[in-house]
Motif scaffolding. Sequence first.
Motif, PDB file in Angstrom:
ATOM      1  N   LEU A  67      41.704  34.033  40.013  1.00  0.00           N
ATOM      2  CA  LEU A  67      43.138  33.914  39.741  1.00  0.00           C
ATOM      3  C   LEU A  67      43.368  32.827  38.702  1.00  0.00           C
ATOM      4  O   LEU A  67      42.537  31.925  38.538  1.00  0.00           O
ATOM      5  CB  LEU A  67      43.889  33.559  41.026  1.00  0.00           C
ATOM      6  CG  LEU A  67      43.803  34.549  42.187  1.00  0.00           C
ATOM      7  CD1 LEU A  67      44.388  33.926  43.442  1.00  0.00           C
ATOM      8  CD2 LEU A  67      44.526  35.825  41.836  1.00  0.00           C
ATOM      9  N   THR A 109      41.846  50.895  43.765  1.00  0.00           N
ATOM     10  CA  THR A 109      42.322  49.709  43.055  1.00  0.00           C
ATOM     11  C   THR A 109      43.273  50.091  41.932  1.00  0.00           C
ATOM     12  O   THR A 109      43.193  51.186  41.374  1.00  0.00           O
ATOM     13  CB  THR A 109      41.135  48.907  42.474  1.00  0.00           C
ATOM     14  OG1 THR A 109      41.638  47.829  41.675  1.00  0.00           O
ATOM     15  CG2 THR A 109      40.241  49.785  41.607  1.00  0.00           C
ATOM     16  N   TRP A 163      46.452  38.886  32.370  1.00  0.00           N
ATOM     17  CA  TRP A 163      45.317  38.504  33.219  1.00  0.00           C
ATOM     18  C   TRP A 163      44.649  39.689  33.900  1.00  0.00           C
ATOM     19  O   TRP A 163      43.424  39.819  33.896  1.00  0.00           O
ATOM     20  CB  TRP A 163      45.798  37.488  34.256  1.00  0.00           C
ATOM     21  CG  TRP A 163      44.690  36.862  35.065  1.00  0.00           C
ATOM     22  CD1 TRP A 163      44.158  37.325  36.230  1.00  0.00           C
ATOM     23  CD2 TRP A 163      43.983  35.658  34.750  1.00  0.00           C
ATOM     24  NE1 TRP A 163      43.167  36.486  36.677  1.00  0.00           N
ATOM     25  CE2 TRP A 163      43.043  35.456  35.778  1.00  0.00           C
ATOM     26  CE3 TRP A 163      44.052  34.737  33.712  1.00  0.00           C
ATOM     27  CZ2 TRP A 163      42.183  34.350  35.806  1.00  0.00           C
ATOM     28  CZ3 TRP A 163      43.199  33.643  33.735  1.00  0.00           C
ATOM     29  CH2 TRP A 163      42.281  33.462  34.769  1.00  0.00           C
ATOM     30  N   TRP A 164      45.423  40.573  34.498  1.00  0.00           N
ATOM     31  CA  TRP A 164      44.855  41.649  35.314  1.00  0.00           C
ATOM     32  C   TRP A 164      44.502  42.891  34.503  1.00  0.00           C
ATOM     33  O   TRP A 164      44.000  43.861  35.063  1.00  0.00           O
ATOM     34  CB  TRP A 164      45.825  42.022  36.439  1.00  0.00           C
ATOM     35  CG  TRP A 164      46.061  40.882  37.377  1.00  0.00           C
ATOM     36  CD1 TRP A 164      47.180  40.115  37.475  1.00  0.00           C
ATOM     37  CD2 TRP A 164      45.140  40.359  38.341  1.00  0.00           C
ATOM     38  NE1 TRP A 164      47.021  39.152  38.434  1.00  0.00           N
ATOM     39  CE2 TRP A 164      45.783  39.276  38.992  1.00  0.00           C
ATOM     40  CE3 TRP A 164      43.840  40.694  38.729  1.00  0.00           C
ATOM     41  CZ2 TRP A 164      45.163  38.534  40.000  1.00  0.00           C
ATOM     42  CZ3 TRP A 164      43.233  39.947  39.722  1.00  0.00           C
ATOM     43  CH2 TRP A 164      43.876  38.886  40.345  1.00  0.00           C
ATOM     44  N   HIS A 165      44.732  42.861  33.214  1.00  0.00           N
ATOM     45  CA  HIS A 165      44.443  44.027  32.381  1.00  0.00           C
ATOM     46  C   HIS A 165      43.430  43.716  31.280  1.00  0.00           C
ATOM     47  O   HIS A 165      43.203  44.548  30.411  1.00  0.00           O
ATOM     48  CB  HIS A 165      45.737  44.574  31.776  1.00  0.00           C
ATOM     49  CG  HIS A 165      46.685  45.110  32.804  1.00  0.00           C
ATOM     50  ND1 HIS A 165      46.725  46.441  33.160  1.00  0.00           N
ATOM     51  CD2 HIS A 165      47.598  44.475  33.584  1.00  0.00           C
ATOM     52  CE1 HIS A 165      47.636  46.602  34.102  1.00  0.00           C
ATOM     53  NE2 HIS A 165      48.187  45.434  34.372  1.00  0.00           N
ATOM     54  N   SER A 215      39.589  42.994  30.841  1.00  0.00           N
ATOM     55  CA  SER A 215      38.326  43.068  31.582  1.00  0.00           C
ATOM     56  C   SER A 215      37.451  41.842  31.373  1.00  0.00           C
ATOM     57  O   SER A 215      36.556  41.571  32.180  1.00  0.00           O
ATOM     58  CB  SER A 215      37.550  44.326  31.173  1.00  0.00           C
ATOM     59  OG  SER A 215      37.243  44.308  29.787  1.00  0.00           O
ATOM     60  N   SER A 221      38.414  38.218  43.243  1.00  0.00           N
ATOM     61  CA  SER A 221      38.673  38.188  41.802  1.00  0.00           C
ATOM     62  C   SER A 221      39.338  36.867  41.423  1.00  0.00           C
ATOM     63  O   SER A 221      40.208  36.373  42.143  1.00  0.00           O
ATOM     64  CB  SER A 221      39.579  39.354  41.406  1.00  0.00           C
ATOM     65  OG  SER A 221      39.003  40.584  41.799  1.00  0.00           O
ATOM     66  N   ASP A 272      40.690  43.922  44.505  1.00  0.00           N
ATOM     67  CA  ASP A 272      40.992  42.538  44.126  1.00  0.00           C
ATOM     68  C   ASP A 272      41.499  41.729  45.304  1.00  0.00           C
ATOM     69  O   ASP A 272      42.522  42.058  45.909  1.00  0.00           O
ATOM     70  CB  ASP A 272      42.025  42.508  42.995  1.00  0.00           C
ATOM     71  CG  ASP A 272      41.458  43.055  41.694  1.00  0.00           C
ATOM     72  OD1 ASP A 272      40.447  42.518  41.222  1.00  0.00           O
ATOM     73  OD2 ASP A 272      42.019  44.043  41.169  1.00  0.00           O
ATOM     74  N   LEU A 302      37.598  39.403  34.452  1.00  0.00           N
ATOM     75  CA  LEU A 302      36.755  39.795  35.582  1.00  0.00           C
ATOM     76  C   LEU A 302      35.283  39.681  35.224  1.00  0.00           C
ATOM     77  O   LEU A 302      34.460  39.273  36.053  1.00  0.00           O
ATOM     78  CB  LEU A 302      37.091  41.223  36.010  1.00  0.00           C
ATOM     79  CG  LEU A 302      36.360  41.759  37.246  1.00  0.00           C
ATOM     80  CD1 LEU A 302      36.652  40.891  38.468  1.00  0.00           C
ATOM     81  CD2 LEU A 302      36.761  43.203  37.525  1.00  0.00           C
ATOM     82  N   GLN A 307      50.180  36.577  34.539  1.00  0.00           N
ATOM     83  CA  GLN A 307      49.898  37.728  35.388  1.00  0.00           C
ATOM     84  C   GLN A 307      50.878  38.874  35.181  1.00  0.00           C
ATOM     85  O   GLN A 307      50.750  39.915  35.832  1.00  0.00           O
ATOM     86  CB  GLN A 307      49.908  37.290  36.855  1.00  0.00           C
ATOM     87  CG  GLN A 307      48.889  36.203  37.160  1.00  0.00           C
ATOM     88  CD  GLN A 307      48.907  35.781  38.607  1.00  0.00           C
ATOM     89  OE1 GLN A 307      48.391  36.457  39.488  1.00  0.00           O
ATOM     90  NE2 GLN A 307      49.503  34.630  38.884  1.00  0.00           N
ATOM     91  N   THR A 338      51.089  50.688  39.799  1.00  0.00           N
ATOM     92  CA  THR A 338      50.014  50.665  40.792  1.00  0.00           C
ATOM     93  C   THR A 338      50.453  51.284  42.114  1.00  0.00           C
ATOM     94  O   THR A 338      49.742  52.118  42.684  1.00  0.00           O
ATOM     95  CB  THR A 338      49.545  49.224  41.021  1.00  0.00           C
ATOM     96  OG1 THR A 338      48.994  48.709  39.805  1.00  0.00           O
ATOM     97  CG2 THR A 338      48.475  49.163  42.102  1.00  0.00           C
ATOM     98  N   ARG A 342      43.278  48.614  39.110  1.00  0.00           N
ATOM     99  CA  ARG A 342      42.652  48.362  37.808  1.00  0.00           C
ATOM    100  C   ARG A 342      42.556  49.678  37.035  1.00  0.00           C
ATOM    101  O   ARG A 342      42.403  50.750  37.618  1.00  0.00           O
ATOM    102  CB  ARG A 342      41.247  47.793  38.007  1.00  0.00           C
ATOM    103  CG  ARG A 342      41.198  46.465  38.740  1.00  0.00           C
ATOM    104  CD  ARG A 342      41.366  45.294  37.810  1.00  0.00           C
ATOM    105  NE  ARG A 342      41.051  44.019  38.458  1.00  0.00           N
ATOM    106  CZ  ARG A 342      40.986  42.853  37.840  1.00  0.00           C
ATOM    107  NH1 ARG A 342      41.232  42.788  36.541  1.00  0.00           N
ATOM    108  NH2 ARG A 342      40.691  41.755  38.490  1.00  0.00           N
TER     109      ARG A 342
END
Length: 550
Positions: free
Chosen positions: A102, A176, A127-129, A131, A100, A94, A134, A117, A210, A178
Amino acid sequence: MSHLVPAARLLLPPTRVPPFIALLPRLLPLSATLLSTSIPVSYHRLLRRRFASMSSFTIQPPATNPLHVWSILPSSHSLPTVSTVRAIHIYDFDNTLFLSPLPNPKIWHGPTLNNLQAISWLANGGWWHDSRILAATGAGVEIEEKRGWEGWWNESVVQLVRLSMEQKDVMTVLLTGRSVDGFGTLITRIVQSRGLKFDMVVLKPEQKKTLAFKSDFLKELLNYYEQAEEIRIYEDRIRHVQAFRDFLSSYAESTRGRRAPLTGTVIEVSEESRCLPPSIELSEVQTMINEHNALRLPHTSELRIKKTVFYTGYLLSNKSTAAVLNALSIPAQVGAESDVKLLGNSVLITPKPASQSVLHKTGPLGTKVEFEVEKVGCWDKRVWAAIVKPVDEKVRVYTDNPRPFLVLAVRRNAKPIDAAKIHAWVPPPKPNIRFTAVVGERLLLRIEEDFPHEGEFDSLFPRRRQRPENNTAGRYAYTDRDREIGRNNKRESDIAGSAVAAVDGSAGGYGRIGNGWRYDAYANRSDGLRYEDPDRPDPTPYGGQTKSLW
């Protein structure tokens, strides 16, 4: 028990052992309980005779690389052998390799931008979890996959990946944060669409931090490839960059003398910001909110999208703004001065949400009005403005100012309201300078708790949480400023319905007309959401070389 022999005696290496015994440690791990059991003497003698008739063997390391469990690539994908790897190159996904999307800061209020986020704010992880965020990149997976997500890559890093791929002694890894379950297939499709081939593609298991996950993987990777002398990590997040530098320094010191000397380098990659089309972003966020509301605990409030209106005005499109500024030679006069901000984006109606009585005078949100520049003026070389009037004298316009002003530019520390200080007005350098504007609001959106008795007007003002001891229910309270604004701006009715929205920003804006949002790209100035004709051409750049007349 004299006729039994302890099973532990069978574990002593016999002179000859059948090949299938080598598989036993994998198939039947022996525990302490098994070691303490006994086997009849007859079976012991039989096994001894069978062993004696077979050739000797040497136990070999497992044929499968233990690092395979980390990678989402098929198990048939072979990994480099230990002896061939001299360097390891790690690439983050990302905003390092892939741009990716934002959350758009020109749409969302500051606290909402951060909350979107945060992993724990929305029930589905945010947002980042999700799919779908993306997958919505560009024109969507089905279209973008065919064209390799063109325009959504950090091309410099793509070239570095290709160079890593070409070096035979380099192991190339995509790493990553993700999650495997949510993004494994999607990220594989994205990477393969560009023809990038990694030795490993490593995604994070669910419910793991992460940074901790990446550190654990790096440790196992370096332990296995003990002959690797160099590792490079490409990362965009500043906090992770420093954490990886500390990790590599500590690892090299702790393994000195037990593996090949290791040189570690962490390269900080500048983040390039990209956003989804506004209509797509709002749709996806609304879907996340709906899912959150369906999964929320019974004692918690639902969330909903609200708006914060900064002012109501006759809003210009970026094309109209550029045309007016060029016709009045504003860029030629002050465009090169770093402390001057070009405006020309609105004729103020009222510095607040418009009441129904005001909209009765201006027409509903979305009403188009054609204006003509009547006079221009400047105050102390700090504020430049134009007096405008409707081209059609029958058209009724309204403003809280004494006359309709179009503020063209302001110098640092000056304010648009200072245009009222201009007394020397002169005719414009050329006649018939006209533009079309639309009645609309300049706003940002925010996500907050939905209160059953909160009216449309009340929802226009951000709330802050009270102290825990005074707010055990987790509710919000108006600030003193909100109350003051409310007293001075009582609404005769709500302003729900068709709207034109506006937000701050130096590179773009978004307009909402009815239920649709449209993107409006601006350059070199502070702007916001704008109404725009969907059929209008792309914005023209600022320019103009006319000699200054005023």
